[in-house]
Structures are given as C-alpha cells and as structure tokens.
Design a protein around this motif. Structure first.
Motif, PDB file in Angstrom:
ATOM      1  N   ALA A  18      13.165  -3.761  -2.273  1.00 38.10           N
ATOM      2  CA  ALA A  18      13.024  -4.967  -1.694  1.00 38.10           C
ATOM      3  C   ALA A  18      11.493  -5.344  -1.325  1.00 38.10           C
ATOM      4  O   ALA A  18      11.639  -5.929   0.044  1.00 38.10           O
ATOM      5  N   THR A  19      10.630  -4.780  -1.593  1.00 35.59           N
ATOM      6  CA  THR A  19       9.095  -4.867  -1.319  1.00 35.59           C
ATOM      7  C   THR A  19       8.628  -5.341  -2.326  1.00 35.59           C
ATOM      8  O   THR A  19       8.709  -5.221  -3.447  1.00 35.59           O
ATOM      9  N   PRO A  20       7.151  -6.256  -2.035  1.00 33.53           N
ATOM     10  CA  PRO A  20       6.586  -6.870  -3.061  1.00 33.53           C
ATOM     11  C   PRO A  20       5.785  -5.922  -4.134  1.00 33.53           C
ATOM     12  O   PRO A  20       5.229  -4.954  -3.760  1.00 33.53           O
ATOM     13  N   TYR A  21       5.658  -6.217  -5.407  1.00 33.61           N
ATOM     14  CA  TYR A  21       4.977  -5.709  -6.380  1.00 33.61           C
ATOM     15  C   TYR A  21       5.441  -4.247  -6.711  1.00 33.61           C
ATOM     16  O   TYR A  21       4.822  -3.336  -7.284  1.00 33.61           O
ATOM     17  N   ALA A  22       6.712  -3.960  -6.368  1.00 34.74           N
ATOM     18  CA  ALA A  22       7.253  -2.583  -6.616  1.00 34.74           C
ATOM     19  C   ALA A  22       7.953  -2.512  -8.017  1.00 34.74           C
ATOM     20  O   ALA A  22       8.882  -2.350  -8.265  1.00 34.74           O
ATOM     21  N   ASN A  23       7.025  -2.550  -9.035  1.00 34.33           N
ATOM     22  CA  ASN A  23       7.463  -2.407 -10.388  1.00 34.33           C
ATOM     23  C   ASN A  23       6.496  -1.552 -11.251  1.00 34.33           C
ATOM     24  O   ASN A  23       5.223  -1.498 -10.773  1.00 34.33           O
ATOM     25  N   ILE A  47       0.806  -1.059   0.015  1.00 35.47           N
ATOM     26  CA  ILE A  47      -0.102  -0.035  -0.100  1.00 35.47           C
ATOM     27  C   ILE A  47       0.788   1.280   0.095  1.00 35.47           C
ATOM     28  O   ILE A  47       0.393   2.343  -0.528  1.00 35.47           O
ATOM     29  N   GLU A  48       2.001   1.111   0.504  1.00 37.80           N
ATOM     30  CA  GLU A  48       2.734   2.377   0.694  1.00 37.80           C
ATOM     31  C   GLU A  48       3.371   2.827  -0.624  1.00 37.80           C
ATOM     32  O   GLU A  48       3.080   4.133  -1.195  1.00 37.80           O
ATOM     33  N   ILE A  49       3.794   1.829  -1.533  1.00 40.85           N
ATOM     34  CA  ILE A  49       4.155   2.136  -2.793  1.00 40.85           C
ATOM     35  C   ILE A  49       3.059   2.391  -3.726  1.00 40.85           C
ATOM     36  O   ILE A  49       3.032   3.448  -4.540  1.00 40.85           O
TER      37      ILE A  49
END
Length: 129
Positions: free
Chosen positions: A115-120, A78-80
């Motif tokens: 290195a956090t999920p789905y940060a693309n 949620i942060e990203i």
C-alpha cells in the motif's frame, strides 16, 4: 509435496510456463488489473504481503533479464526504489501510465497487499543457459 522453491501452486505453474521474453507483473494493491490478464491475488490485508517480500522470493525461482518500473517510484517511493537496485537485473524506467499499458502484455499479474505508491514492476523472463 514440493520440497523447494515456490510452493504456491498457481505461482509455481505460471513460472513453469514462462518462456524467454515473457513478462509478469508484480503489483501493489492499487494497480488496475487489465481485462483478460489473469491475476493471482496474494493480498490478505492492507500492506501484506509486501511488494519486496514477493519480488525477492519470486526471483529465487525466476530468471529475470529485464525489469520495468515506473519512473515516479524514485521520487515517490525511494525505499522501494532502493530495494529495486538490489534485483540484479537491469531496469528500465517508464512512466506509470506506460507501465500500466505494458502490464496488458503480462502472462499474469501477481497482486500483493503493498500500500505504498508505485510499488509495481514488470519482470521479463530470461533464460538459464
């Protein structure tokens, strides 16, 4: 020596070659790099540089008309996701698997140390006129 904008010579060269509707991917350190797609690897340790750091710096020098993100980002990072809402370009949510398939069309993948999920995300080039 370049005075303003992107000073990384590889990134500056890629941005200069982008045309309308061309795409580039900004990736976390875990996204698979498709065979044949050039990769500019900016990572130097886990978490550095961060995804949003690179994204917002790149957007100072790049006109994005559309952004693709993984729909899983909203639930898993949620942060990203909230940072993505500040991009200022419309974004389209697709499955993470679809995003990986779309990345095969990118002119380049810019790999961060995120290195956090789905940060693309995939940025589609707009025009400045």
């Amino acid at each position: 020596m370049k005075k303003n904008g992107m000073i990384n010579r590889e990134l500056a060269a890629v941005l200069a070659r982008m045309g309308h509707t061309d795409q580039l991917t900004i990736a976390d350190c875990g996204l698979p790099i498709p065979e044949g797609v050039p990769c500019i690897d900016l990572s130097y340790k886990l978490g550095k540089p961060g995804f949003t750091e690179i994204l917002f710096e790149l957007l100072k020098d790049f006109e994005a008309e559309k952004v693709y993100i993984a729909e899983e980002m909203k639930a898993e990072n949620i942060e990203i996701y909230e940072e993505m809402e500040r991009v200022g370009s419309p974004f389209t949510e697709v499955s993470h698997e679809e995003l990986k398939e779309l990345s095969k069309q990118s002119k380049v993948i810019i790999r961060t140390g995120e290195a956090t999920p789905y940060a693309n995300c995939i940025l589609q080039s707009g025009v400045i006129f």
